[in-house]
Design an enzyme around this catalytic site. Structure first.
Site, PDB file in Angstrom:
ATOM      1  N   GLU A 166      -7.665  -4.261  -0.635  1.00 24.32           N
ATOM      2  CA  GLU A 166      -8.255  -4.729  -1.887  1.00 24.32           C
ATOM      3  C   GLU A 166      -8.368  -6.258  -1.926  1.00 24.32           C
ATOM      4  O   GLU A 166      -9.296  -6.803  -2.517  1.00 24.32           O
ATOM      5  CB  GLU A 166      -7.445  -4.230  -3.087  1.00 24.32           C
ATOM      6  CG  GLU A 166      -7.693  -2.777  -3.451  1.00 24.32           C
ATOM      7  CD  GLU A 166      -6.888  -1.827  -2.599  1.00 24.32           C
ATOM      8  OE1 GLU A 166      -5.921  -2.293  -1.952  1.00 24.32           O
ATOM      9  OE2 GLU A 166      -7.212  -0.623  -2.567  1.00 24.32           O
TER      10      GLU A 166
ATOM     11  N   HIS B 142       0.847  -1.190   0.000  1.00 29.77           N
ATOM     12  CA  HIS B 142       0.000   0.000   0.000  1.00 29.77           C
ATOM     13  C   HIS B 142       0.880   1.237   0.000  1.00 29.77           C
ATOM     14  O   HIS B 142       1.924   1.267   0.654  1.00 29.77           O
ATOM     15  CB  HIS B 142      -0.921   0.010   1.229  1.00 29.77           C
ATOM     16  CG  HIS B 142      -2.045   0.994   1.140  1.00 29.77           C
ATOM     17  ND1 HIS B 142      -1.887   2.318   1.464  1.00 29.77           N
ATOM     18  CD2 HIS B 142      -3.333   0.850   0.735  1.00 29.77           C
ATOM     19  CE1 HIS B 142      -3.049   2.951   1.291  1.00 29.77           C
ATOM     20  NE2 HIS B 142      -3.935   2.079   0.852  1.00 29.77           N
TER      21      HIS B 142
END
Length: 370
Positions: free
Chosen positions: A315, A260
């Protein structure tokens, strides 16, 4: 005679930061993202404390002292139910115009029919409308008729009911509710910043949140869950996991659902969603298979990139959760918007109180005039 370029610089002489990373452009009471510590705080509450809340309770928290009136969880639940019915009635005549549009483009069109001159609680109308529109768009994509809302249900429960045509079990409802809460707000991300910029012009709430949706449509913001499922499709079987992941890393490819930009340690949203996904493991699907992919991917990433913290991100679990509760993958962005509308509307209300146009400067690097 050429004019020196230095004389064309901005008066402030500030250092240019690509992507505005690390640049403070607003003050907010809504959320704080601490990427180094792996923390997400919403109005004084750690995300882990909110994961079991209802979506309506989180709306009450985010909207507190910002809207024209203070509403509690029960009042918001009741008004959302009424507003979902109104959204369904408005939507019906527009459905033929959705032909040929992607799901997010169809949602954009339907939201654009909501006037900025909506009554005082237009933020509530915006939140109520997205699941009505998103469920109808997903059903129309499969050749099915839209399902009218049931105002007596909670927001997440009715979203799933409108998608499937029948009420869903408590495990599925709780999982979707956890997802909506988890993505409700996340600092000044691209879509929220776009929303606040538009709100600062006093364009109106619906114009502002549609701008947020347009930013969310981009594949670098909001489009990653679908490719996680594409990766699982490509791996296919358990015996392919390690060879497939190894080949992908050898080719220099990114493993979807890991790492991330902001979080340098564990993403707290991933932890909340992992627990929600685990509760769905017995309902079927490929959650157990995906968990094995996660274990092997983390081991390979730790071996190949020992100096980087590449953890499972939001995600990965988003893809598993939304697939498990029945959403088609081309509707994932619209479901994201259903949750993030909570934050977008709160930021519009907060920006309205600031009352100042957002107008940053740029540095000219073109040729000097003769």
């Amino acid at each position: 005679m050429n004019i020196p370029l230095k004389s064309l610089e901005s008066p402030a002489g500030d250092v240019f930061t690509p992507g505005l990373e690390g640049v403070l452009v607003a003050e907010t009471v809504l959320s704080h993202v601490d990427g180094a510590a792996g923390r997400l705080v919403l109005r004084g509450h750690e995300l882990g404390q909110l994961a079991d809340w209802s979506f309506e309770a989180v709306l009450a928290l985010l909207w507190r002292d910002l809207g024209p009136e203070s509403l509690d969880e029960t009042q918001i639940r009741e008004r959302l139910g009424t507003a979902r019915m109104a959204a369904f009635e408005r939507m019906t005549a527009a459905l033929p115009a959705l032909e040929g549009l992607s799901q997010v483009e169809a949602l954009r069109l339907l939201l654009s029919r909501l006037p900025d001159a909506e009554p005082q609680c237009h933020h509530l109308v915006a939140v109520a409308s997205v699941p009505v529109f998103a469920a109808a768009i997903a059903r129309c994509g499969r050749g099915l008729a839209p399902v009218q809302p049931e105002p007596g249900l909670g927001h997440a429960a009715d979203f799933l009911r409108m998608l499937h045509g029948v009420e869903q079990g408590p495990e599925r409802v709780r999982a979707l509710e956890t997802y909506l809460v988890t993505v409700a707000d996340h600092g000044l991300n691209a879509s929220t910043f776009a929303t606040r910029v538009i709100a600062s012009t006093q364009a109106g709430l619906f114009s502002s949140v549609i701008g947020g949706l347009c930013a969310l449509k981009g594949p670098l913001h909001g489009g990653a869950p679908g490719p996680v499922l594409d990766m699982l499709d490509a791996i296919g079987r358990e015996e392919n996991i390690v060879p497939w992941l190894t080949d992908a890393l050898n080719r220099g490819e990114r493993l979807m659902g890991f790492g991330h930009r902001i979080y340098r340690v564990r993403d707290p949203r991933a932890d909340a969603l992992k627990r929600a996904v685990a509760a769905l493991r017995e309902t079927g699907g490929r959650i157990a298979f995906a968990e094995k992919v996660e274990v092997e991917a983390l081991a390979l990433l730790a071996e190949r990139k020992p100096l980087r913290s590449l953890q499972t991100n939001v995600e990965f679990y988003t893809a598993l959760l939304l697939e498990a509760v029945g959403f088609p993958r081309d509707s994932f962005t619209n479901v994201f918007a259903a949750g993030r509308m909570a934050g977008w509307t709160a930021h519009v209300l907060e920006q309205d109180k600031v009352g100042r146009l957002i107008r940053p400067q740029s540095r000219y690097i073109g040729p000097a005039p003769a």
